[in-house]
Motif scaffolding. Structure first.
Motif, short mmCIF file in Angstrom:
data_model
loop_
_atom_site.label_atom_id
_atom_site.label_comp_id
_atom_site.label_asym_id
_atom_site.label_seq_id
_atom_site.Cartn_x
_atom_site.Cartn_y
_atom_site.Cartn_z
N GLU A 198 1.06 -1.02 0.05
CA GLU A 198 0.01 0.08 0.06
C GLU A 198 0.95 1.34 -0.07
OE1 GLU A 198 -3.91 1.83 2.43
OE2 GLU A 198 -2.85 0.32 3.20
N ALA A 199 1.88 1.30 0.78
CA ALA A 199 2.97 2.36 0.69
C ALA A 199 3.55 2.57 -0.42
CB ALA A 199 3.83 2.23 1.66
N LEU A 200 3.79 1.45 -1.30
CA LEU A 200 4.35 1.62 -2.81
C LEU A 200 3.34 2.24 -3.86
CD1 LEU A 200 6.42 -1.55 -2.79
CD2 LEU A 200 7.22 0.77 -2.94
N TYR A 201 2.04 1.89 -3.67
CA TYR A 201 0.93 2.49 -4.12
C TYR A 201 0.90 3.81 -4.06
CZ TYR A 201 -3.90 4.00 -5.46
OH TYR A 201 -4.77 4.68 -5.85
N TYR A 202 0.88 4.22 -2.90
CA TYR A 202 0.95 5.79 -2.67
C TYR A 202 2.05 6.68 -3.16
CZ TYR A 202 -3.73 5.28 -0.30
OH TYR A 202 -4.97 5.02 -0.23
N ALA A 203 3.27 5.68 -3.07
CA ALA A 203 4.45 6.51 -3.79
C ALA A 203 4.07 6.64 -5.17
CB ALA A 203 5.59 5.52 -3.83
N GLY A 204 3.52 5.83 -5.91
CA GLY A 204 3.01 6.02 -7.16
C GLY A 204 2.13 7.05 -7.53
N ARG A 205 1.21 7.12 -6.49
CA ARG A 205 0.38 8.46 -6.35
C ARG A 205 0.99 9.63 -6.52
NH1 ARG A 205 -2.86 9.57 -8.28
NH2 ARG A 205 -4.07 10.70 -6.85
N VAL A 206 1.94 9.61 -5.56
CA VAL A 206 2.87 10.95 -5.09
C VAL A 206 3.66 11.40 -6.48
CG1 VAL A 206 4.85 11.79 -3.98
CG2 VAL A 206 2.79 10.60 -2.71
N TYR A 207 4.09 10.34 -6.94
CA TYR A 207 4.81 10.54 -8.24
C TYR A 207 3.92 10.99 -9.47
CZ TYR A 207 9.47 9.88 -6.09
OH TYR A 207 10.35 9.92 -5.05
N SER A 208 2.85 10.34 -9.43
CA SER A 208 1.74 10.93 -10.48
C SER A 208 1.36 12.22 -10.36
CB SER A 208 0.72 9.89 -10.28
OG SER A 208 -0.19 10.48 -11.18
N ASP A 209 1.43 12.85 -9.18
CA ASP A 209 0.99 14.11 -8.88
C ASP A 209 2.13 15.22 -9.21
OD1 ASP A 209 -1.57 13.51 -8.16
OD2 ASP A 209 -1.12 13.96 -6.13
N LEU A 210 3.49 14.45 -8.76
CA LEU A 210 4.47 15.22 -9.25
C LEU A 210 4.72 15.20 -10.76
CD1 LEU A 210 7.01 14.15 -6.40
CD2 LEU A 210 5.57 16.40 -6.58
N GLY A 211 4.06 14.47 -11.56
CA GLY A 211 4.19 14.43 -13.11
C GLY A 211 5.43 13.75 -13.59
N ASP A 212 5.98 12.62 -12.52
CA ASP A 212 7.18 11.76 -13.02
C ASP A 212 6.50 10.31 -13.17
OD1 ASP A 212 9.19 10.02 -13.13
OD2 ASP A 212 10.25 11.05 -11.32
N TYR A 213 5.84 10.21 -14.25
CA TYR A 213 5.00 9.12 -14.74
C TYR A 213 5.77 7.91 -14.70
CZ TYR A 213 1.21 12.29 -15.79
OH TYR A 213 0.48 13.53 -15.66
N PRO A 214 6.79 7.83 -15.11
CA PRO A 214 7.70 6.53 -15.20
C PRO A 214 8.09 6.11 -13.96
CG PRO A 214 8.67 8.02 -16.92
CD PRO A 214 7.64 8.73 -16.12
N THR A 215 8.46 6.92 -12.89
CA THR A 215 8.73 6.57 -11.57
C THR A 215 7.53 6.18 -10.93
OG1 THR A 215 10.47 8.29 -11.34
CG2 THR A 215 9.47 7.27 -9.32
N ALA A 216 6.28 6.78 -11.33
CA ALA A 216 5.11 6.26 -10.70
C ALA A 216 4.58 4.84 -11.15
CB ALA A 216 3.81 7.19 -11.04
N LEU A 217 4.82 4.64 -12.35
CA LEU A 217 4.65 3.25 -12.94
C LEU A 217 5.36 2.35 -12.15
CD1 LEU A 217 4.16 4.31 -16.71
CD2 LEU A 217 2.34 3.24 -15.30
N ARG A 218 6.70 2.67 -11.95
CA ARG A 218 7.54 1.63 -11.36
C ARG A 218 7.18 1.47 -10.07
NH1 ARG A 218 12.19 4.49 -10.46
NH2 ARG A 218 12.01 4.35 -8.12
N TYR A 219 6.62 2.40 -9.27
CA TYR A 219 6.09 2.09 -7.82
C TYR A 219 4.75 1.34 -7.95
CZ TYR A 219 9.50 4.87 -5.16
OH TYR A 219 10.60 5.26 -4.58
N PHE A 220 4.12 1.59 -8.90
CA PHE A 220 2.86 0.70 -8.95
C PHE A 220 3.05 -0.78 -9.43
CE2 PHE A 220 0.35 4.61 -10.38
CZ PHE A 220 0.14 5.05 -9.34
N HIS A 221 4.17 -0.98 -10.42
CA HIS A 221 4.51 -2.27 -10.50
C HIS A 221 5.14 -2.91 -9.32
CE1 HIS A 221 6.14 -5.43 -12.67
NE2 HIS A 221 7.31 -5.52 -12.32
#
Length: 159
Positions: free
Chosen positions: A104-127
């Motif tokens: 769940e923490a990694l999911y929210y890391a993806g959400r944070v990076y999505s908001d920051l506009g860093d989509y590749p990092t967000a996708l990595r955290y979702f994975h």
């Protein structure tokens, strides 16, 4: 000779127990305020944000302080407050390690990076979150669906 073997067996048992005890991570905060907020953050994120603001994180123990940061990120996300920094979620991830809350923490890391506009990092955290989810589908279907939804949204944005 027999006493020596018993001593070694006893030492082995004590060492095993100590390793297990040190390796276990707490799954719930000890502070009752955080325990209550864990249950209400999904249904009342703004109220959870207000309650979190009333808690001084400096008064919390190590695990509870990290859990406080986790709840802060989660409540802000649920309240549709755009994340402007990754410092809290990185602190949580660095602390949670093998905790059951790590997916769940990694999911929210993806959400944070999505908001920051860093989509590749967000996708990595979702994975990474998908990789950490336990095999029990009943406990994790909502998290899996959220990850799939956010991944699809990001992929559409990248097109």
């Amino acid at each position: 000779m027999r006493i020596n073997a018993m001593n070694r067996t006893l030492l082995l048992i004590i060492t095993t127990i100590a390793i297990i005890a040190c390796g276990c991570t707490r799954q719930q905060p000890s502070d009752p305020r955080l325990q209550r907020l864990t249950l209400s953050v999904d249904t009342g994120p703004q109220a959870a944000i207000d309650s979190l603001a009333a808690i001084d994180p400096a008064t919390l123990g190590d695990y509870d302080r990290h859990y406080y940061n986790f709840l802060t990120v989660k409540a802000r996300d649920k309240a549709y407050i755009v994340h402007t920094s990754d410092s809290l979620i990185l602190d949580v991830i660095n602390h949670f390690g093998l905790s059951p809350k790590m997916a769940e923490a990694l999911y929210y890391a993806g959400r944070v990076y999505s908001d920051l506009g860093d989509y590749p990092t967000a996708l990595r955290y979702f994975h990474d979150a998908l990789d950490r989810i336990s095999d029990d589908p009943e406990d994790n279907n909502i998290l899996r669906a959220s990850i799939a939804s956010q991944t699809a949204r990001l992929m559409l944005n990248l097109r």
